[in-house]
Design a protein around this motif. Structure first.
Motif, PDB file in Angstrom:
ATOM      1  N   ASP A  11       1.824  -6.581  -0.271  1.00 13.77           N
ATOM      2  CA  ASP A  11       0.795  -7.541   0.156  1.00 13.77           C
ATOM      3  C   ASP A  11      -0.028  -6.874   1.241  1.00 13.77           C
ATOM      4  O   ASP A  11       0.528  -6.222   2.125  1.00 13.77           O
ATOM      5  CB  ASP A  11       1.433  -8.829   0.684  1.00 13.77           C
ATOM      6  N   ASP A  12      -1.351  -7.014   1.193  1.00 19.09           N
ATOM      7  CA  ASP A  12      -2.200  -6.344   2.171  1.00 19.09           C
ATOM      8  C   ASP A  12      -2.179  -7.033   3.530  1.00 19.09           C
ATOM      9  O   ASP A  12      -2.558  -6.424   4.534  1.00 19.09           O
ATOM     10  CB  ASP A  12      -3.634  -6.236   1.646  1.00 19.09           C
ATOM     11  N   GLN A  13      -1.729  -8.279   3.594  1.00 17.79           N
ATOM     12  CA  GLN A  13      -1.654  -8.994   4.870  1.00 17.79           C
ATOM     13  C   GLN A  13      -0.277  -8.754   5.485  1.00 17.79           C
ATOM     14  O   GLN A  13       0.737  -9.200   4.949  1.00 17.79           O
ATOM     15  CB  GLN A  13      -1.896 -10.481   4.656  1.00 17.79           C
ATOM     16  N   ARG A  17       3.372 -10.106   4.295  1.00 17.81           N
ATOM     17  CA  ARG A  17       4.317  -9.120   3.762  1.00 17.81           C
ATOM     18  C   ARG A  17       5.623  -9.106   4.557  1.00 17.81           C
ATOM     19  O   ARG A  17       6.723  -9.102   3.990  1.00 17.81           O
ATOM     20  CB  ARG A  17       3.668  -7.736   3.809  1.00 17.81           C
ATOM     21  N   ASP A  57       0.944  -8.905  -4.480  1.00 20.42           N
ATOM     22  CA  ASP A  57      -0.219  -9.760  -4.243  1.00 20.42           C
ATOM     23  C   ASP A  57      -1.318  -9.393  -5.229  1.00 20.42           C
ATOM     24  O   ASP A  57      -1.595  -8.213  -5.457  1.00 20.42           O
ATOM     25  CB  ASP A  57      -0.703  -9.562  -2.803  1.00 20.42           C
TER      26      ASP A  57
END
Length: 222
Positions: A11-13, A17, A57
């Protein structure tokens, strides 16, 4: 001795994550072996750590989760992890495309923690994971005249294998298929593995999509 499920979270967040990873680390029977914040990192993680399951994600900068999933499955081949697509948005194209490239499941990010943990265990065992919203969206997509998919050929399948495709498309479990065909679950698994190998499919979810593509299953069909 039971072996724990190896999981890598993508997940980029970072807060999302970290939260997912912490949740899974606290669950019995699960080992978190890595985290990634992009599609490129996810591919490297999949090839170096060889996780069993990867929640990914769908919307990330650069490479999307769906593209990353396709690359992971292609790169890792038979040792590829089972991918669960995670998203905040229950959009038709996400559901359909995630299943088509080989994702083993689809969950919304507001899924309760216990269901996420159960989802990891479910796909690790080889079963398909489709939230009710995902099934509804898939059916709605195929009920729309805007969806035009050329049917793939099933010429290489035996009649029994074709029937297994149809029953998987109806979301029946291996046990239910075995009961319907009056065979053992082991026989069902053999048919499923053979037909997936013949058709170049890597997940049960792709068999569901195939059943719709070929017209073996249609909205409302029982």
């Amino acid at each position: 001795m039971r072996v724990n499920v190896r999981v890598a979270v993508v997940d980029d967040q970072i807060l999302v994550r970290a939260g997912l990873a912490a949740l899974l680390r606290a669950a019995p029977g699960i080992d978190v072996v890595g985290e990634a914040g992009s599609g490129e990192e996810a591919i490297r993680l999949a090839t170096t750590q060889r996780p069993d399951v990867m929640p990914v994600d769908v919307r990330m900068p650069g490479m999307s989760g769906i593209t990353a999933t396709e690359r992971i499955l292609t790169t890792c081949g038979e040792d590829a992890p089972k991918v669960i697509i995670l998203t905040t948005f229950a959009l038709d194209e996400y559901v359909y495309n995630a299943l088509r490239v080989g994702a083993s499941g689809f969950l919304l990010k507001d899924t309760p923690p216990e269901r996420l943990i159960a989802a990891v265990q479910t796909v690790a065992s080889g079963d398909i994971l489709l939230a009710s919203v995902a099934i509804r969206r898939l059916i709605e997509a195929y009920d729309s005249p805007a969806v035009q998919v050329p049917p793939p050929s099933l010429a290489g399948l035996t009649p029994r294998e074709t029937e297994v495709v149809r029953l998987v498309g109806r979301a029946l479990s291996n046990g239910q298929i075995a009961e319907t065909l009056q065979v053992s679950e082991a026989t069902v698994k053999t048919h499923l593995n053979r037909l997936m190998a013949k058709l170049g499919l890597c997940s049960r979810a792709q068999v569901v999509v195939l059943a719709y593509d070929c017209g073996l299953v249609r909205p409302g069909m029982r």
